[in-house]
Design a protein around this motif. Structure first.
Motif, PDB file in Angstrom:
ATOM      1  N   VAL A 158      16.950-100.123  79.326  1.00 58.13           N
ATOM      2  CA  VAL A 158      16.370-101.462  79.441  1.00 58.13           C
ATOM      3  C   VAL A 158      15.392-101.724  78.302  1.00 58.13           C
ATOM      4  O   VAL A 158      15.408-102.790  77.686  1.00 58.13           O
ATOM      5  CB  VAL A 158      15.686-101.638  80.818  1.00 58.13           C
ATOM      6  CG1 VAL A 158      14.872-102.923  80.866  1.00 58.13           C
ATOM      7  CG2 VAL A 158      16.735-101.640  81.924  1.00 58.13           C
ATOM      8  N   HIS A 159      14.543-100.750  77.986  1.00 54.44           N
ATOM      9  CA  HIS A 159      13.517-100.968  76.965  1.00 54.44           C
ATOM     10  C   HIS A 159      14.028-100.852  75.533  1.00 54.44           C
ATOM     11  O   HIS A 159      13.531-101.557  74.652  1.00 54.44           O
ATOM     12  CB  HIS A 159      12.350 -99.994  77.163  1.00 54.44           C
ATOM     13  CG  HIS A 159      11.414-100.422  78.241  1.00 54.44           C
ATOM     14  ND1 HIS A 159      10.529-101.458  78.085  1.00 54.44           N
ATOM     15  CD2 HIS A 159      11.243 -99.969  79.498  1.00 54.44           C
ATOM     16  CE1 HIS A 159       9.838-101.619  79.190  1.00 54.44           C
ATOM     17  NE2 HIS A 159      10.262-100.733  80.075  1.00 54.44           N
ATOM     18  N   GLU A 160      15.011 -99.993  75.292  1.00 50.91           N
ATOM     19  CA  GLU A 160      15.399 -99.715  73.898  1.00 50.91           C
ATOM     20  C   GLU A 160      16.831-100.091  73.543  1.00 50.91           C
ATOM     21  O   GLU A 160      17.152-100.192  72.370  1.00 50.91           O
ATOM     22  CB  GLU A 160      15.186 -98.223  73.607  1.00 50.91           C
ATOM     23  CG  GLU A 160      13.737 -97.806  73.746  1.00 50.91           C
ATOM     24  CD  GLU A 160      13.545 -96.306  73.594  1.00 50.91           C
ATOM     25  OE1 GLU A 160      14.502 -95.624  73.173  1.00 50.91           O
ATOM     26  OE2 GLU A 160      12.446 -95.826  73.894  1.00 50.91           O
ATOM     27  N   GLU A 161      17.703-100.277  74.521  1.00 52.09           N
ATOM     28  CA  GLU A 161      19.105-100.520  74.212  1.00 52.09           C
ATOM     29  C   GLU A 161      19.560-101.937  74.518  1.00 52.09           C
ATOM     30  O   GLU A 161      20.726-102.251  74.372  1.00 52.09           O
ATOM     31  CB  GLU A 161      19.983 -99.508  74.967  1.00 52.09           C
ATOM     32  CG  GLU A 161      19.704 -98.070  74.569  1.00 52.09           C
ATOM     33  CD  GLU A 161      20.438 -97.070  75.435  1.00 52.09           C
ATOM     34  OE1 GLU A 161      21.409 -97.458  76.121  1.00 52.09           O
ATOM     35  OE2 GLU A 161      20.041 -95.894  75.435  1.00 52.09           O
ATOM     36  N   GLY A 162      18.659-102.783  74.980  1.00 53.37           N
ATOM     37  CA  GLY A 162      18.996-104.184  75.187  1.00 53.37           C
ATOM     38  C   GLY A 162      19.504-104.557  76.562  1.00 53.37           C
ATOM     39  O   GLY A 162      19.886-105.703  76.783  1.00 53.37           O
ATOM     40  N   TYR A 163      19.559-103.613  77.499  1.00 53.49           N
ATOM     41  CA  TYR A 163      19.948-103.970  78.868  1.00 53.49           C
ATOM     42  C   TYR A 163      18.840-104.815  79.479  1.00 53.49           C
ATOM     43  O   TYR A 163      17.665-104.676  79.125  1.00 53.49           O
ATOM     44  CB  TYR A 163      20.193-102.723  79.719  1.00 53.49           C
ATOM     45  CG  TYR A 163      21.551-102.111  79.468  1.00 53.49           C
ATOM     46  CD1 TYR A 163      22.614-102.386  80.313  1.00 53.49           C
ATOM     47  CD2 TYR A 163      21.768-101.270  78.393  1.00 53.49           C
ATOM     48  CE1 TYR A 163      23.862-101.844  80.088  1.00 53.49           C
ATOM     49  CE2 TYR A 163      23.010-100.720  78.147  1.00 53.49           C
ATOM     50  CZ  TYR A 163      24.052-101.010  79.008  1.00 53.49           C
ATOM     51  OH  TYR A 163      25.288-100.479  78.775  1.00 53.49           O
ATOM     52  N   GLN A 164      19.206-105.694  80.402  1.00 51.85           N
ATOM     53  CA  GLN A 164      18.239-106.588  81.033  1.00 51.85           C
ATOM     54  C   GLN A 164      18.345-106.454  82.539  1.00 51.85           C
ATOM     55  O   GLN A 164      19.417-106.227  83.080  1.00 51.85           O
ATOM     56  CB  GLN A 164      18.522-108.039  80.638  1.00 51.85           C
ATOM     57  CG  GLN A 164      18.513-108.284  79.156  1.00 51.85           C
ATOM     58  CD  GLN A 164      19.251-109.554  78.795  1.00 51.85           C
ATOM     59  OE1 GLN A 164      19.567-110.357  79.657  1.00 51.85           O
ATOM     60  NE2 GLN A 164      19.526-109.721  77.519  1.00 51.85           N
ATOM     61  N   VAL A 165      17.196-106.616  83.200  1.00 51.52           N
ATOM     62  CA  VAL A 165      17.167-106.576  84.659  1.00 51.52           C
ATOM     63  C   VAL A 165      16.256-107.698  85.131  1.00 51.52           C
ATOM     64  O   VAL A 165      15.216-107.956  84.527  1.00 51.52           O
ATOM     65  CB  VAL A 165      16.696-105.197  85.189  1.00 51.52           C
ATOM     66  CG1 VAL A 165      15.325-104.830  84.675  1.00 51.52           C
ATOM     67  CG2 VAL A 165      16.716-105.167  86.699  1.00 51.52           C
TER      68      VAL A 165
END
Length: 155
Positions: A74-81
């Motif tokens: 989430v913080h470094e690879e662009g995933y979103q929550v």
């Protein structure tokens, strides 16, 4: 703390970015493991859904439990929550596509061997120790015959 009309705790908050022990215990109790679809690793880190630097509070409703791998995603690879209006979490890939929910694994019977044997018997299968043994006696492989059988256009 905020309580509902029955006196149950519905929200716990802190004034700092770090998650205090009581709030962390409540987070672990609520989420029971990493919330990323299909993960469920029991031990995780608290993640601010709305980042602290952008005014996100350290409250139970603004936190989700993520394992180390998915927290980094989430913080470094662009995933979103994000939390939907109904309270469920919504995960998105870096390209914006939704990460689908993963169904729970099927229930394992108390005696799976007995269930499997009964199913095989019902299907008329007689399985024993020599069922998977080949009838090969050591002769050489006829490659031309094997290709002809396996590939209908090879003639």
């Amino acid at each position: 703390m905020h309580h509902d009309e029955d006196g149950r705790v519905v929200e716990i908050g802190a004034r700092t970015r770090t998650i205090p022990p009581a709030l962390r215990r409540a987070l672990h109790h609520r989420d029971r493991g990493c919330r990323f679809p299909g993960c469920g690793l029991r031990f995780g880190q608290g993640h601010h859904l709305r980042h602290w630097a952008h005014g996100g509070p350290t409250t139970l409703s603004n936190l989700a439990l993520l394992c180390r791998r998915h927290h980094r995603a989430v913080h470094e690879e662009g995933y979103q929550v994000a939390r939907r209006a109904d309270g469920a979490l919504c995960f998105r890939r870096p390209d914006g596509r939704l990460v689908p929910e993963v169904p729970p694994p099927p229930e394992v019977p108390v005696d799976p061997v007995k269930v499997l044997r009964a199913r095989n018997a019902a299907d008329g299968l007689d399985l024993h120790a020599r069922t998977a043994m080949p009838f090969w006696t050591g002769e050489r492989l006829d490659v031309g015959w094997a290709i002809g059988v396996l590939h209908p256009l090879a003639r």
